[in-house]
Structure formats: C-alpha cells, structure tokens
Design a protein around this motif. Structure first.
Motif, PDB file in Angstrom:
ATOM      1  N   GLU A  84      31.835  75.843  62.333  1.00 30.53           N
ATOM      2  CA  GLU A  84      30.363  76.812  63.316  1.00 30.53           C
ATOM      3  C   GLU A  84      29.403  77.410  63.111  1.00 30.53           C
ATOM      4  N   ARG A  85      29.951  78.375  61.821  1.00 25.03           N
ATOM      5  CA  ARG A  85      29.903  79.134  61.039  1.00 25.03           C
ATOM      6  C   ARG A  85      28.438  78.797  60.120  1.00 25.03           C
ATOM      7  N   SER A  86      28.317  77.043  59.341  1.00 18.52           N
ATOM      8  CA  SER A  86      28.125  77.330  58.770  1.00 18.52           C
ATOM      9  C   SER A  86      26.669  76.698  59.646  1.00 18.52           C
ATOM     10  N   GLN A  87      26.923  76.143  61.054  1.00 16.99           N
ATOM     11  CA  GLN A  87      26.114  75.444  61.249  1.00 16.99           C
ATOM     12  C   GLN A  87      25.051  76.791  62.107  1.00 16.99           C
ATOM     13  N   ILE A  88      25.337  78.183  62.372  1.00 21.10           N
ATOM     14  CA  ILE A  88      24.909  79.187  62.996  1.00 21.10           C
ATOM     15  C   ILE A  88      24.286  79.399  61.269  1.00 21.10           C
ATOM     16  N   ARG A  89      24.599  79.645  60.571  1.00 24.84           N
ATOM     17  CA  ARG A  89      24.248  79.882  59.108  1.00 24.84           C
ATOM     18  C   ARG A  89      22.667  79.351  59.208  1.00 24.84           C
ATOM     19  N   SER A  90      22.630  77.506  59.042  1.00 25.65           N
ATOM     20  CA  SER A  90      21.676  76.980  58.774  1.00 25.65           C
ATOM     21  C   SER A  90      20.457  77.000  59.705  1.00 25.65           C
ATOM     22  N   ARG A  91      20.438  77.482  60.917  1.00 29.27           N
ATOM     23  CA  ARG A  91      19.778  77.893  62.073  1.00 29.27           C
ATOM     24  C   ARG A  91      19.222  79.121  61.677  1.00 29.27           C
ATOM     25  N   LEU A  92      19.553  80.228  61.072  1.00 28.51           N
ATOM     26  CA  LEU A  92      18.985  81.721  61.535  1.00 28.51           C
ATOM     27  C   LEU A  92      18.369  81.968  60.688  1.00 28.51           C
ATOM     28  N   LEU A  93      16.768  81.660  59.587  1.00 28.75           N
ATOM     29  CA  LEU A  93      15.910  81.576  59.642  1.00 28.75           C
ATOM     30  C   LEU A  93      15.006  80.734  60.845  1.00 28.75           C
ATOM     31  N   THR A  94      15.579  80.844  61.487  1.00 28.38           N
ATOM     32  CA  THR A  94      14.613  79.692  62.824  1.00 28.38           C
ATOM     33  C   THR A  94      13.226  80.854  63.381  1.00 28.38           C
ATOM     34  N   SER A  95      14.829  82.366  63.507  1.00 26.99           N
ATOM     35  CA  SER A  95      14.356  82.928  64.435  1.00 26.99           C
ATOM     36  C   SER A  95      13.383  84.476  63.357  1.00 26.99           C
ATOM     37  N   LEU A  96      13.197  83.702  62.488  1.00 25.74           N
ATOM     38  CA  LEU A  96      12.053  84.428  62.094  1.00 25.74           C
ATOM     39  C   LEU A  96      10.410  84.406  62.422  1.00 25.74           C
ATOM     40  N   ASN A  97      10.460  83.238  63.247  1.00 24.70           N
ATOM     41  CA  ASN A  97       8.871  83.475  63.954  1.00 24.70           C
ATOM     42  C   ASN A  97       8.593  83.591  65.032  1.00 24.70           C
ATOM     43  N   GLU A  98       9.824  84.275  65.781  1.00 23.48           N
ATOM     44  CA  GLU A  98       9.873  84.693  66.865  1.00 23.48           C
ATOM     45  C   GLU A  98       8.976  85.363  67.172  1.00 23.48           C
ATOM     46  N   GLU A  99       7.961  85.486  68.328  1.00 21.93           N
ATOM     47  CA  GLU A  99       6.678  85.424  69.046  1.00 21.93           C
ATOM     48  C   GLU A  99       6.590  86.618  69.445  1.00 21.93           C
ATOM     49  N   ASN A 100       8.121  86.389  70.645  1.00 23.55           N
ATOM     50  CA  ASN A 100       8.222  87.079  72.298  1.00 23.55           C
ATOM     51  C   ASN A 100       8.589  88.667  71.443  1.00 23.55           C
ATOM     52  N   LYS A 101       7.886  89.625  71.402  1.00 21.89           N
ATOM     53  CA  LYS A 101       8.722  90.996  71.056  1.00 21.89           C
ATOM     54  C   LYS A 101       9.757  91.620  71.205  1.00 21.89           C
ATOM     55  N   GLN A 102       9.999  91.452  73.080  1.00 24.16           N
ATOM     56  CA  GLN A 102      11.268  91.579  73.698  1.00 24.16           C
ATOM     57  C   GLN A 102      12.186  90.884  72.697  1.00 24.16           C
ATOM     58  N   VAL A 103      12.208  89.598  72.497  1.00 27.73           N
ATOM     59  CA  VAL A 103      13.417  89.120  72.329  1.00 27.73           C
ATOM     60  C   VAL A 103      13.598  89.744  70.790  1.00 27.73           C
ATOM     61  N   ASN A 104      12.822  89.658  69.730  1.00 31.76           N
ATOM     62  CA  ASN A 104      12.637  89.674  68.790  1.00 31.76           C
ATOM     63  C   ASN A 104      12.863  91.409  68.671  1.00 31.76           C
ATOM     64  N   VAL A 105      13.699  91.871  68.511  1.00 32.05           N
ATOM     65  CA  VAL A 105      14.454  93.313  68.189  1.00 32.05           C
ATOM     66  C   VAL A 105      15.233  93.564  67.194  1.00 32.05           C
ATOM     67  N   ASP A 106      15.021  94.435  66.564  1.00 35.80           N
ATOM     68  CA  ASP A 106      16.397  94.893  66.222  1.00 35.80           C
ATOM     69  C   ASP A 106      17.898  95.584  66.910  1.00 35.80           C
ATOM     70  N   PHE A 107      19.215  93.935  67.117  1.00 33.22           N
ATOM     71  CA  PHE A 107      20.075  94.384  67.507  1.00 33.22           C
ATOM     72  C   PHE A 107      20.990  95.744  67.567  1.00 33.22           C
ATOM     73  N   ASP A 108      20.590  95.815  66.164  1.00 29.32           N
ATOM     74  CA  ASP A 108      21.636  96.838  65.548  1.00 29.32           C
ATOM     75  C   ASP A 108      21.253  98.619  66.519  1.00 29.32           C
ATOM     76  N   ASN A 109      20.443  98.403  67.013  1.00 26.41           N
ATOM     77  CA  ASN A 109      20.325  99.877  67.974  1.00 26.41           C
ATOM     78  C   ASN A 109      20.396  99.288  69.187  1.00 26.41           C
ATOM     79  N   THR A 110      21.277  98.468  69.969  1.00 29.24           N
ATOM     80  CA  THR A 110      20.941  97.463  70.702  1.00 29.24           C
ATOM     81  C   THR A 110      22.071  97.716  71.102  1.00 29.24           C
ATOM     82  N   ALA A 111      23.455  98.014  70.585  1.00 28.46           N
ATOM     83  CA  ALA A 111      24.901  98.147  70.281  1.00 28.46           C
ATOM     84  C   ALA A 111      25.113  99.473  71.072  1.00 28.46           C
TER      85      ALA A 111
END
Length: 111
Positions: A84-111
């Motif tokens: 599962e780690r391998s699967q997650i890692r292989s898809r991580l770069l998909t989020s780099l082109n997220e256009e929605n600013k509400q979703v494209n946030v720095d989660f380090d500042n939300t927890a």
C-alpha cells in the motif's frame, strides 16, 4: 473495493458535515478503520477524484496526511503495508497539478 470505497465515501460525507452528531460518529468510524488494509490508498483515490465535493476531498486528504504521519514508518504499530505504501508513493505526484485552491493547501498548517 468499490463497496469499501462507497462505504468510506459515505463516512467522509458525514465527517464533512456541519452536524456535530454526524461528525462525531464519522470520526469514530474513521478511527476504527485507520489500521485497515487499503484504507489510506482508498483515501488517496477519493482525494484525487475531482468529481467529488471539495469538502469531502479535503477531509479525505486530511485523514490521509495524518495517517501517513502516524503509520508510514515500518516500525510504527499497525504500519501501512509495504504494498500500500508503494501504491500511495507511486501516485503522489498526481496532486501537483491540483487546480482547486481549497484542496491544494499545506496540510501541515491544518492539523
């Protein structure tokens, strides 16, 4: 996996709710599932699904981020399986082109 995804999606809708009772129940259910196989890869699938409401995707991303913080390391109790780690890692770069600013946030500042 579709049935499990649909079930998780229903709970994420509740977790994104403004109703305290629904939110509490959803948080309890998500806590129970956090050590289940494929939980985090399914959260990632939901996070990347742009057809879903932003608030559901955001909650999914937040739980994904927090779970990775807690269970990614091999030495962690109930760690995420290597497959599962391998699967997650292989898809991580998909989020780099997220256009929605509400979703494209720095989660380090939300927890």
């Amino acid at each position: 996996m579709s049935g499990a995804r649909d079930q998780l999606l229903g709970v994420l809708y509740q977790a994104a709710s403004q109703e305290p009772e629904k939110l509490k129940n959803a948080q309890q259910q998500l806590k129970q599932w956090e050590t289940s196989p494929d939980f985090y890869s399914t959260l990632q699938d939901i996070f990347y699904d742009i057809s879903l409401p932003v608030n559901v995707r955001f909650v999914s991303g937040l739980y994904l981020k927090n779970g990775i913080d807690a269970y990614w390391r091999k030495t962690a109790k109930n760690s995420i399986r290597p497959e599962e780690r391998s699967q997650i890692r292989s898809r991580l770069l998909t989020s780099l082109n997220e256009e929605n600013k509400q979703v494209n946030v720095d989660f380090d500042n939300t927890a």
